[in-house]
Design a protein around this motif. Structure first.
Motif, mmCIF file in Angstrom:
data_model
loop_
_atom_site.group_PDB
_atom_site.id
_atom_site.type_symbol
_atom_site.label_atom_id
_atom_site.label_comp_id
_atom_site.label_asym_id
_atom_site.label_seq_id
_atom_site.Cartn_x
_atom_site.Cartn_y
_atom_site.Cartn_z
ATOM 1 N N UNK A 1 0.801 -1.232 0.000
ATOM 2 C CA UNK A 1 0.000 0.000 0.000
ATOM 3 C C UNK A 1 0.834 1.282 0.000
ATOM 4 N N UNK A 2 2.135 1.134 0.271
ATOM 5 C CA UNK A 2 2.978 2.322 0.445
ATOM 6 C C UNK A 2 3.021 3.260 -0.756
ATOM 7 N N UNK A 3 2.908 2.670 -1.955
ATOM 8 C CA UNK A 3 3.045 3.485 -3.159
ATOM 9 C C UNK A 3 1.867 4.408 -3.395
ATOM 10 N N UNK A 4 0.700 3.979 -2.943
ATOM 11 C CA UNK A 4 -0.511 4.738 -3.233
ATOM 12 C C UNK A 4 -0.857 5.645 -2.053
ATOM 13 N N UNK A 5 -0.759 6.956 -2.243
ATOM 14 C CA UNK A 5 -0.982 7.864 -1.119
ATOM 15 C C UNK A 5 -2.362 7.727 -0.480
ATOM 16 N N UNK B 1 -2.554 4.438 1.502
ATOM 17 C CA UNK B 1 -1.707 4.557 2.694
ATOM 18 C C UNK B 1 -2.383 5.440 3.739
ATOM 19 N N UNK C 1 -4.966 3.352 5.361
ATOM 20 C CA UNK C 1 -4.349 2.423 6.321
ATOM 21 C C UNK C 1 -4.005 3.141 7.628
ATOM 22 N N UNK C 2 -3.351 4.297 7.500
ATOM 23 C CA UNK C 2 -2.966 5.045 8.713
ATOM 24 C C UNK C 2 -4.206 5.500 9.474
ATOM 25 N N UNK D 1 9.013 2.992 5.286
ATOM 26 C CA UNK D 1 8.111 2.609 6.376
ATOM 27 C C UNK D 1 6.791 3.351 6.163
ATOM 28 N N UNK D 2 5.769 2.956 6.899
ATOM 29 C CA UNK D 2 4.468 3.615 6.736
ATOM 30 C C UNK D 2 4.602 5.113 7.049
ATOM 31 N N UNK E 1 6.776 6.920 4.271
ATOM 32 C CA UNK E 1 6.074 7.119 3.001
ATOM 33 C C UNK E 1 4.890 8.070 3.147
ATOM 34 N N UNK E 2 4.248 8.063 4.331
ATOM 35 C CA UNK E 2 3.169 9.044 4.565
ATOM 36 C C UNK E 2 3.753 10.453 4.475
ATOM 37 N N UNK F 1 4.478 11.323 0.813
ATOM 38 C CA UNK F 1 3.268 11.698 0.057
ATOM 39 C C UNK F 1 2.799 13.098 0.455
ATOM 40 N N UNK G 1 11.159 9.751 -5.989
ATOM 41 C CA UNK G 1 11.453 9.076 -4.723
ATOM 42 C C UNK G 1 12.335 7.857 -4.982
ATOM 43 N N UNK H 1 11.714 1.066 -4.351
ATOM 44 C CA UNK H 1 11.569 0.046 -3.304
ATOM 45 C C UNK H 1 11.728 -1.309 -3.972
ATOM 46 N N UNK I 1 5.527 -4.957 -7.589
ATOM 47 C CA UNK I 1 4.646 -3.863 -8.008
ATOM 48 C C UNK I 1 5.429 -2.797 -8.796
#
Lengths: 249, 200
Positions: A81-85, A88, A91-92, B148-149, B152-153, B156, B171, B174, B195
């Motif tokens: 899921x990290x690639x798609x803002x 993501x 998820x958060x 990491x979450x 990457x947050x 973005x 970026x 990965x 991916x």
């Protein structure tokens, strides 16, 4: 004390140089924290990412101790899921909202709904509506469910388009029109368990509605406000909707 | 328990024990070694530490740690001025420099957005990054935050904020590390690598 369960990583906080305090949402033991020795290691870091499903064994001498987790990876979602803002942010946001659950209280049905939500996060047209439904389910599970089945004023079951911010009960168009500005809009996809397509503005209405009650009952009394991750999710959904509208024009 | 040595040495042990990788026992061993090699190790170390304490500063332009402000990287004319690499921490900047992977300049964020730790955009150096990116010089911003979450947050979020500046935002990839065998890779890395596959 020892148990074994399946769970989803909600958050990770480093503890010392090598360990981490990990919070899981587990199937049978609810939201549960524990120490993972070596949790800061290169091997464990990819496993301990929010959203990943893990198999956890918890051990402690006494039940009210923090205890130690031994964790094995079940399903790695974070990396996908990290690639798609947008995903993501979903998820958060989901992990942040679940943190409202009381610790160590079993909520198996909600856990299953959480897994469904996480599994749909790759489907951009679907998950925002599932997210709203999940938040409604969370409120319901904790005893603050909204009654969206009939009008609070007239008892009618059709043409329900508002929700009272005070009672959390649905209000019909006819009864609600004089108070329109003070009521929340009830998006059609939440009425009567119908599965209907949710437009971005419906999702926004749904998030506004659940946000009000989450803040009032769950986050407000303990945290003061909703988590930042949820606000960022709303911003991102609104930007995505605007971009879609501009693209269509 | 009574202390084994004088208060000065005990204090040194106590302070060294707070360093990463050192506990009370290893700090005691390190101090014993230093004291035994007083002239060749302890005294030069004390001087070096005093110098560093006096001169170490955070670069007000990029956030790097150096003994001058702006730092050596920011004033180096041989650096590619059009490219700016955004990293979470000074350690990441040093890692990229060690690898010689980036010839441009850097911007250290000072962390990542984290709902758990209550770190919001205003706690990071995102404002100064936007200022730097809005200047005429920068053409590309490379987001080198961790995979990491939270990392990457943050990436973005910065991408969104940079949208108005008109710079190109890229970026880091990965995927499979150099020398990595698929059999030993974690599922998340494998999925991300699959991916992000590209035509050859």
């Amino acid at each position: 004390m020892e148990w074994r369960d399946e769970g989803v990583v909600l958050s990770v906080k480093s503890h010392g140089e090598t360990s981490a305090i990990v919070e899981l949402f587990t199937s049978e033991h609810g939201r549960h924290a524990g120490l993972v020795r070596g949790g800061a290691s290169r091997r464990m870091k990819p496993v301990l990412q929010p959203g990943n499903t893990v198999s956890a064994t918890w051990r402690a001498r006494l039940p009210d101790h923090l205890g130690n987790f031994t964790i094995d990876l079940g399903r790695a979602r974070a990396g996908i899921l990290m690639d798609d803002p947008l995903s993501l942010a979903g998820l958060s946001g989901a992990c942040a909202v679940v943190s409202a659950l009381p610790e160590r209280e079993r909520h198996t049905a909600l856990y299953e709904a959480f897994i469904v939500l996480l599994d749909t996060l790759e489907e951009v047209d679907v998950w925002p509506a599932v997210f709203v439904r999940f938040e409604l389910g969370l409120l319901q599970e904790l005893g603050f469910g909204l009654d969206l089945t009939k009008c609070a004023a007239t008892g009618k079951t059709d043409d329900l388009i508002y929700v009272s911010p005070k009672t959390g009960r649905a209000v019909s168009r006819e009864a609600g029109e004089p108070y329109e500005k003070r009521l929340y809009r009830l998006p059609p996809f939440l009425v009567g368990g119908r599965v209907t397509a949710a437009e971005p503005e419906d999702v926004a209405d749904g998030l506004r509605l659940t946000g009000h009650f989450l803040e009032r009952y769950l986050f407000g009394p303990f945290h003061g406000r909703l988590p930042d991750a949820r606000y960022r999710l709303i911003d991102r959904l609104s930007n995505a909707a605007n971009a879609k509208t501009l693209g269509a024009q | 328990m009574s202390s084994l040595s004088g208060p000065e040495i005990e204090r040194l042990i106590q302070l060294l024990g707070k360093l990463p990788g050192l506990g009370p026992r290893s700090a005691r061993r390190a101090v014993l070694h230093l004291v035994k090699k007083k002239q060749t190790l302890l005294e030069p170390l004390a001087v070096a530490m005093a110098d560093a304490a006096e001169k170490a500063v955070i670069c007000t332009t990029c956030g790097n740690v150096d003994t001058q402000d702006p730092c050596m990287i920011c004033i180096d004319p041989r650096r590619e001025p059009k490219s700016l690499c955004v990293v979470e921490d000074v350690g990441d900047l040093w890692a990229l420099e060690r690898a010689g992977a980036h010839k441009g300049r850097y911007h250290v964020l000072g962390g990542t957005l984290s709902a758990l730790d209550g770190i919001g955009p205003e706690d990071l150096t995102i404002g100064s990054l936007l200022e730097r990116a809005s200047g005429d010089e920068i053409v590309e911003v490379i987001l080198a935050t961790n995979a990491t979450v939270d990392g990457q947050t943050t990436a973005h979020y910065i991408t969104d904020r940079l949208a108005t500046t008109g710079v190109s935002v890229t970026r880091l990839a990965h995927g499979v590390p150099v020398g990595g065998e698929l059999d030993y890779l974690d599922d998340g890395t494998l999925a991300a690598a699959m991916k992000s596959r590209r035509p050859v």
